[in-house]
Motif scaffolding. Structure first.
Motif, short mmCIF file in Angstrom:
data_model
loop_
_atom_site.label_atom_id
_atom_site.label_comp_id
_atom_site.label_asym_id
_atom_site.label_seq_id
_atom_site.Cartn_x
_atom_site.Cartn_y
_atom_site.Cartn_z
N GLU A 91 0.83 -1.21 0.00
CA GLU A 91 0.00 0.00 0.00
C GLU A 91 0.87 1.26 0.00
O GLU A 91 0.58 2.22 -0.71
N GLN A 136 2.46 2.44 -3.18
CA GLN A 136 1.50 3.10 -4.08
C GLN A 136 1.09 4.48 -3.56
O GLN A 136 0.17 5.10 -4.09
N HIS A 152 -0.01 5.21 -0.42
CA HIS A 152 -1.08 5.22 0.58
C HIS A 152 -0.55 4.71 1.92
O HIS A 152 0.07 3.64 1.98
N SER A 157 -0.48 2.62 5.19
CA SER A 157 -1.05 1.28 5.37
C SER A 157 -2.39 1.35 6.09
O SER A 157 -2.54 2.08 7.07
N SER A 158 -3.34 0.58 5.58
CA SER A 158 -4.66 0.55 6.22
C SER A 158 -4.65 -0.33 7.47
O SER A 158 -5.50 -0.19 8.35
N THR A 212 4.39 4.27 6.02
CA THR A 212 3.85 5.55 5.56
C THR A 212 4.83 6.15 4.55
O THR A 212 6.01 6.34 4.88
N LEU A 236 2.62 11.43 -0.31
CA LEU A 236 1.39 10.68 -0.52
C LEU A 236 0.99 10.67 -1.98
O LEU A 236 1.46 11.48 -2.79
N ALA A 237 0.13 9.74 -2.34
CA ALA A 237 -0.37 9.64 -3.73
C ALA A 237 -0.91 10.99 -4.17
O ALA A 237 -1.53 11.72 -3.39
N TYR A 278 -4.16 9.12 9.69
CA TYR A 278 -3.32 7.93 9.85
C TYR A 278 -3.25 7.53 11.32
O TYR A 278 -3.37 6.34 11.66
#
Length: 356
Positions: A197, A200, A202, A204-205, A236, A240-241, A254
């Motif tokens: 993630e 890309q 983002h 991490s969820s 992280t 960011l995207a 976050y």
């Protein structure tokens, strides 16, 4: 590959994943990334008070370690100037280091200069580029400094109580409160997913979380009944995207994700929070001078270790500038609270000093 090493020795997936966190700590890498096995080795080598591979807390917090070193130095005649930023290294007519110039214009002359700053700050900001070999400058510019780390410091009004090991009735710390607590580490695939993630753009969820409660061992760090909780989290991205920066909204979103995860393991944690301090990769760079927020001053990948740290031909602490030495995490053998780079650099500097 770390995964192959762990598979060889262990069967339990939660155990493998927990050990795998030490292979990706501070690294924009997954347990499936080639070379990740070395980072695990780096974190378990050595010993503490006779115990191999052990880690320890510093009584009084990490700043107490810096103070102990400072007191030892001043007792032997050293002068320490705190809050005095260095503007540049002072060079002689032949390009040798002759001291430093502080940002307020003060000159501090010396026959030798040792820099504990990162290679990027030392060679790209404190030295005129024309004084350095072009290939050396290019190498320093190309060092991979990506960092996945966001550090969150938390103040809580009671000790976290985990579903897996509820607190005692008196609320006193139990043995697990005095250790490093790993969350979201039930399987190495979870760590790999969190890494993917971040690549890309983002956060991490379901981030990897290492939770420590230093006040469980050192009560002086917090008022009676209260505690400080240190959260070392990944992954992280620095940017960011969509090239978005880490604004307050992104920071808090976050942190909320991290706290939601902890709540799943320890219900009531969020309600116990009195305050929190969120340090994303750009914050770590701005506040502590860590390039890209990297706690090691540069990735601990195989192409940036041993003879190649920080650059080929300059792994022996000396630099292209005579009399200027690198003694921090960006030098061999890399990061960690162990003092190896500083000790080794001091030996080289002392040897050279005898011939001046």
């Amino acid at each position: 590959l770390l995964g192959q090493i762990l598979d060889h020795w262990f069967e339990s997936e939660p155990l493998k994943a927990t050990l795998a966190t030490d292979a990706v700590i501070g690294a924009m890498a997954s347990p499936h990334t080639p070379g990740s096995g070395y980072v695990l080795l780096h974190h378990v080598m050595g010993e503490l008070e006779g115990r191999r591979g052990a880690w320890g807390y510093v009584a009084g917090g990490m700043g107490a370690l810096s103070q102990a070193i400072a007191h030892a130095a001043t007792a032997r005649g050293a002068h320490i100037f705190a809050e005095k930023a260095v503007g540049h290294v002072l060079l002689g007519r032949d390009g040798e280091a002759q001291g430093v110039v502080l940002q307020d214009g003060t000159e501090v002359r010396s026959k030798l200069v040792l820099s504990n700053a990162s290679p990027q700050i030392t060679f790209l900001e404190l030295i005129p580029q024309e004084q350095l070999p072009k290939d050396f400058v290019q190498r320093i510019q190309q060092v991979d400094t990506r960092s996945p780390v966001t550090k969150i410091n938390v103040a809580v009004d009671r000790l976290p109580s985990f579903l897996a090991a509820p607190n005692a009735r008196d609320g006193q710390p139990l043995p697990h409160h005095q250790c490093s607590i790993h969350l979201n580490c039930e399987g190495t695939q979870l760590l790999h997913q969190a890494f993917t993630e971040a690549t890309q753009g983002h956060p991490s969820s379901r981030p990897m979380i290492e939770l420590c409660i230093p006040s469980a061992l050192d009560p002086g760090l917090a008022p009676r009944g209260c505690h400080v909780v240190s959260l070392f989290t990944q992954y992280t991205p620095s940017i960011l995207a969509g090239r978005r920066s880490w604004d307050e909204q992104a920071r808090n979103a976050y942190a909320d994700t991290v706290f939601d995860c902890i709540e799943d393991y320890a219900p009531g944690f969020k309600a116990s929070v009195i305050g929190r301090d969120i340090l994303t990769p750009p914050d770590l760079e701005r506040i502590f001078g860590l390039p890209g927020g990297n706690i090691f001053h540069g990735g601990m990948s195989l192409d940036q270790l041993y003879f190649a740290r920080p650059a080929p031909s300059y792994s022996g602490y000396r630099s292209p500038i005579p009399g200027l030495y690198l003694c921090g995490s960006g030098a061999h053998p890399g990061g960690g609270v162990m003092g190896a780079a500083g000790h080794n650099a001091a030996q080289v500097a002392i040897k050279d000093f005898r011939h001046l």
